[in-house]
Motif scaffolding. Sequence first.
Motif, mmCIF file in Angstrom:
data_model
loop_
_atom_site.group_PDB
_atom_site.id
_atom_site.type_symbol
_atom_site.label_atom_id
_atom_site.label_comp_id
_atom_site.label_asym_id
_atom_site.label_seq_id
_atom_site.Cartn_x
_atom_site.Cartn_y
_atom_site.Cartn_z
ATOM 1 N N ILE A 133 1.707 6.976 -6.857
ATOM 2 C CA ILE A 133 0.355 7.434 -7.335
ATOM 3 C C ILE A 133 1.065 9.317 -7.138
ATOM 4 C CG2 ILE A 133 -1.548 8.765 -6.646
ATOM 5 C CD1 ILE A 133 -2.866 5.986 -5.593
ATOM 6 N N LEU A 134 2.145 9.717 -5.871
ATOM 7 C CA LEU A 134 2.542 10.633 -5.584
ATOM 8 C C LEU A 134 3.204 10.712 -6.487
ATOM 9 C CD1 LEU A 134 2.843 10.804 -1.656
ATOM 10 C CD2 LEU A 134 2.071 12.570 -2.996
ATOM 11 N N GLN B 14 2.384 1.642 -3.071
ATOM 12 C CA GLN B 14 1.285 2.213 -4.335
ATOM 13 C C GLN B 14 1.007 3.785 -4.156
ATOM 14 O OE1 GLN B 14 -2.041 -0.336 -3.099
ATOM 15 N NE2 GLN B 14 -1.326 -1.789 -4.691
ATOM 16 N N ARG B 15 0.935 4.147 -2.559
ATOM 17 C CA ARG B 15 0.882 6.011 -2.491
ATOM 18 C C ARG B 15 1.372 6.623 -2.993
ATOM 19 N NH1 ARG B 15 -1.512 3.575 2.417
ATOM 20 N NH2 ARG B 15 0.555 4.004 3.323
ATOM 21 N N ARG C 100 0.411 -1.024 0.131
ATOM 22 C CA ARG C 100 0.308 -0.190 0.132
ATOM 23 C C ARG C 100 0.956 1.243 -0.044
ATOM 24 N NH1 ARG C 100 -2.619 -2.972 3.609
ATOM 25 N NH2 ARG C 100 -2.133 -1.462 5.514
ATOM 26 N N MET C 101 1.943 1.627 0.859
ATOM 27 C CA MET C 101 3.011 2.657 0.587
ATOM 28 C C MET C 101 3.789 2.824 -0.842
ATOM 29 S SD MET C 101 6.566 3.395 1.443
ATOM 30 C CE MET C 101 7.101 2.040 1.628
#
Length: 195
Positions: A37-38, A33-34, A30-31
């Motif tokens: 995205i950033l 993926q974030r 999840r980290m």
Amino acid sequence: MLITVLAVQTGQLEPLSNKFTAEEESQMKRMLQRVDILAKHALENGVRLMVDAEQTYFQPAISRLTLEMQRKFNKEKPVIFNTYQCYLKEAYDNVTLDVELSRREGWYFGAKLVRGAYMYQERDRAQEIGYEDPINPDYEATNRMYHKCLEYVLEEIEHNRKANVMVASHNEDTVKFTLQKYVFVSIMYKNLKES
């Protein structure tokens, strides 16, 4: 992205995820993926993403993730910037290693140079655990390290134009030093383009 670490027992690189619980592996995905995205938003919106530095026991993982993002997103211009703490004895080695890697792989190098923020905590931990203090011995040594790293990146900009640096400093002498060096680099680059 597969993150590997050097196993002390075997001397071999092993996937870090082998050491994670199922929940930790899920959190890591999840980290990542974030972060992706950033970085995509930064690229699409023409802004830079500065990845901050932390204590030395966290920094290798942060730098590794940042390096992977630079490989992916710094192909056309510097979007992702890693932070180099110049109060560390190894700052110059880290900068030169990453610049060389960017040259070899053909992506844009981005650096934010800071002096550092965890001096007392780092020194206390080194003494408590019994390893060499990672911090330069005094403020003057940190200034020399900062200027040495800055000069190296400015020379890379002069020769290659595939590097960028953010000078993150409140130090008046460093700002003056940067302006003098930058004006010199700009004039040299202009003269090269015109000849």
